[in-house]
Design an enzyme around this catalytic site. Structure first.
Site, PDB file in Angstrom:
ATOM      1  N   CYS A  91     -18.649   1.959 -20.508  1.00 57.14           N
ATOM      2  CA  CYS A  91     -20.119   2.200 -19.996  1.00 57.14           C
ATOM      3  C   CYS A  91     -20.916   1.063 -20.625  1.00 57.14           C
ATOM      4  O   CYS A  91     -21.863   0.622 -20.159  1.00 57.14           O
ATOM      5  CB  CYS A  91     -20.696   3.566 -20.118  1.00 57.14           C
ATOM      6  SG  CYS A  91     -19.691   4.772 -19.155  1.00 57.14           S
ATOM      7  N   ASP A 144      -9.881   6.486  -2.365  1.00 54.60           N
ATOM      8  CA  ASP A 144      -8.914   6.664  -3.040  1.00 54.60           C
ATOM      9  C   ASP A 144      -9.353   7.295  -4.382  1.00 54.60           C
ATOM     10  O   ASP A 144     -10.654   7.481  -4.553  1.00 54.60           O
ATOM     11  CB  ASP A 144      -7.753   5.502  -3.245  1.00 54.60           C
ATOM     12  CG  ASP A 144      -8.508   4.510  -4.443  1.00 54.60           C
ATOM     13  OD1 ASP A 144      -9.885   4.436  -4.537  1.00 54.60           O
ATOM     14  OD2 ASP A 144      -7.874   3.919  -5.062  1.00 54.60           O
ATOM     15  N   CYS A 199     -20.924  -1.826 -18.565  1.00 53.36           N
ATOM     16  CA  CYS A 199     -20.858  -1.711 -17.195  1.00 53.36           C
ATOM     17  C   CYS A 199     -22.051  -2.420 -16.667  1.00 53.36           C
ATOM     18  O   CYS A 199     -23.437  -1.928 -16.920  1.00 53.36           O
ATOM     19  CB  CYS A 199     -20.815  -0.109 -16.821  1.00 53.36           C
ATOM     20  SG  CYS A 199     -21.040   0.236 -15.046  1.00 53.36           S
ATOM     21  N   CYS A 249     -26.735   3.953 -12.885  1.00 56.59           N
ATOM     22  CA  CYS A 249     -25.645   5.023 -12.903  1.00 56.59           C
ATOM     23  C   CYS A 249     -26.120   6.636 -13.443  1.00 56.59           C
ATOM     24  O   CYS A 249     -26.707   6.596 -14.451  1.00 56.59           O
ATOM     25  CB  CYS A 249     -24.535   4.997 -13.956  1.00 56.59           C
ATOM     26  SG  CYS A 249     -23.130   5.950 -13.588  1.00 56.59           S
ATOM     27  N   CYS A 260     -14.753   1.765 -14.686  1.00 57.81           N
ATOM     28  CA  CYS A 260     -15.137   2.994 -14.574  1.00 57.81           C
ATOM     29  C   CYS A 260     -13.707   4.155 -14.487  1.00 57.81           C
ATOM     30  O   CYS A 260     -13.356   4.641 -13.663  1.00 57.81           O
ATOM     31  CB  CYS A 260     -15.872   3.280 -13.151  1.00 57.81           C
ATOM     32  SG  CYS A 260     -16.971   5.137 -13.463  1.00 57.81           S
ATOM     33  N   TYR A 274      -6.319   6.739   3.636  1.00 56.97           N
ATOM     34  CA  TYR A 274      -6.609   5.625   2.905  1.00 56.97           C
ATOM     35  C   TYR A 274      -5.880   4.363   3.145  1.00 56.97           C
ATOM     36  O   TYR A 274      -6.334   3.172   3.334  1.00 56.97           O
ATOM     37  CB  TYR A 274      -6.280   5.857   1.385  1.00 56.97           C
ATOM     38  CG  TYR A 274      -6.064   4.697   0.686  1.00 56.97           C
ATOM     39  CD1 TYR A 274      -7.166   4.118   0.076  1.00 56.97           C
ATOM     40  CD2 TYR A 274      -4.831   4.033   0.427  1.00 56.97           C
ATOM     41  CE1 TYR A 274      -6.974   2.982  -0.663  1.00 56.97           C
ATOM     42  CE2 TYR A 274      -4.741   2.844  -0.140  1.00 56.97           C
ATOM     43  CZ  TYR A 274      -5.692   2.267  -0.823  1.00 56.97           C
ATOM     44  OH  TYR A 274      -5.580   1.104  -1.279  1.00 56.97           O
ATOM     45  N   GLU A 326       0.826  -1.407  -0.125  1.00 55.76           N
ATOM     46  CA  GLU A 326       0.019   0.064  -0.041  1.00 55.76           C
ATOM     47  C   GLU A 326       0.815   1.288   0.100  1.00 55.76           C
ATOM     48  O   GLU A 326       0.541   2.308  -0.610  1.00 55.76           O
ATOM     49  CB  GLU A 326      -0.746   0.059   1.151  1.00 55.76           C
ATOM     50  CG  GLU A 326      -1.894  -0.948   1.257  1.00 55.76           C
ATOM     51  CD  GLU A 326      -2.905  -0.886  -0.234  1.00 55.76           C
ATOM     52  OE1 GLU A 326      -2.898   0.112  -0.722  1.00 55.76           O
ATOM     53  OE2 GLU A 326      -3.407  -2.007  -0.746  1.00 55.76           O
TER      54      GLU A 326
END
Length: 363
Positions: A200, A139, A203, A209, A193, A121, A38
């Site tokens: 899309c 994030d 998606c 959405c 995304c 985060y 991380e």
DNA sequence: GATTCGTGGCT
DNA sequence: TAGCCAAGAAT
């Protein structure tokens, strides 16, 4: 203003396959490996960070071994990855965990947040991935996915905006297992995304959405404009003696590339300065006598783009008889044989120069 | 709270 | 090309 977070959860988790985005630390609950990955991945693409992660784990399999490492060795392993304060904080945190927590990472969000280099985060990521805590990560991916799904134009770059999206993320998370949800939403932001050319058409969340319905996909998330970049001019002094030894210095705190090494630097107002003008410049090292230096050559201009600065650099190659003579080295400088450069972490602009030069000369 | 901290890939 | 962005944090 109400959104169907139940449909969001179900669609997201039905879409999620851990192997869509393989990572060496995925499906692994070792806090050390998760923490290390991380930190490396902060503001860094997976493809860029992956080899660094592998090298760190190989060199330091446990947090205790990392804690015992010399500072310069860790900086050298980090060389080229950028944001070098991450490496310094990595070492500080490893030593804190080893010395004050009996070698075990804190298992709560708040406890993790207290360690250097761990912000909101990273604390949420470790707490959920390693300790199964019910916290939602926030994030760049999560901002984008949530802003678009909810059609929410709240700026993501302000304090209140951050808080707003944290609440949204927690609402979206609900009581689904946090580790899986967090990894799913980040993978979804990275693979479907996306900032540009979002998929899309395929998606799984398209039907609910809001950004898609209102044709605002690429208007979200909303961010405030960033400040201008400034330009600086660096003249590096590549001072070499007859035994192929060079002068190096360590960069100070309070500026870019802190604690990395470099050739002695004269920062000036312009890039086209002759050597005589350079030696007369106020930034010329006080106790470096210009007289014994012979000008061998001058590199072309190296341009280096940082997030808030543009660096133009020229390398002036100078020769001198013997850097081990009593007059050397000037204060704060080291005499380093070329063969030992590999022990010192250098900024990318210098390694680029060295790569170029080693090809054309026997540098 | 606004700024600063790297590097590389992509459009 | 110039700008955006990447599993953000510290000051």
């Amino acid at each position: 203003m109400e959104h169907d977070w139940q449909a969001f959860r179900e669609g997201l988790l039905a879409w999620y396959r851990p192997d869509r985005r393989p990572m060496p630390w995925k499906e692994n609950t070792d806090p050390y490996r998760i923490w290390l990955s991380e930190i490396i991945l902060q503001q860094t693409r997976v493809e860029q960070g992956w080899p660094y992660f592998e090298r760190f784990v190989a060199a330091y399999p446990t947090v205790g071994e990392l804690a015992a490492a010399p500072d310069d060795a860790v900086m050298k392993l980090w060389e080229g990855l950028g944001y070098y304060s991450r490496a310094r904080n990595l070492l500080r945190a490893a030593r804190t965990v080893t010395a004050e927590h009996d070698g075990r990472f804190p298992d709560t969000y708040a406890g993790l947040l207290a360690l250097p280099g761990i912000g909101p985060y990273t604390a949420a990521a470790i707490a959920s991935f390693a300790f199964d805590r019910q916290v939602a990560v926030l994030d760049g991916n999560v901002f984008r996915v949530l802003a678009r799904y909810a059609g929410d134009a709240t700026p993501t770059t302000t304090g209140p905006g951050r808080k707003h999206f944290q609440q949204l993320a927690e609402r979206a998370l609900g009581d689904t297992p946090a580790a899986r949800f967090n990894q799913a939403i980040m993978d979804f932001g990275a693979l479907v995304c996306t900032p540009k050319l979002a998929d899309c058409a395929h998606c799984p969340l398209a039907t609910s959405c809001r950004a898609l319905a209102e044709e605002k996909v690429y208007a979200l998330p909303l961010k405030k404009r960033k400040t201008a970049v400034r330009t600086r001019y660096f003249h590096y002094l590549v001072i070499k003696d007859e035994q192929e030894r060079y002068l190096l210095e360590q960069r100070p705190a309070g500026d870019i590339w802190q604690s990395l090494y470099q050739f002695p630097l004269v920062e000036a107002e312009r890039i086209d300065l002759s050597l005589p003008r350079l030696t007369a410049h106020p930034n010329w090292p006080a106790d470096l006598a210009p007289d014994p230096l012979r000008h061998m050559r001058r590199s072309g201009v190296y341009r280096h783009q940082l997030s808030h600065q543009t660096i133009g650099a020229v390398f002036h190659v100078l020769s001198v008889g013997d850097l081990t003579a009593p007059a050397y080295p000037p204060s704060g400088m080291l005499v380093v044989p070329r063969a030992e450069f590999e022990r010192y972490a250098l900024p990318r602009i210098i390694t680029r120069f060295l790569e170029d030069t080693s090809l054309t000369l026997g540098f």
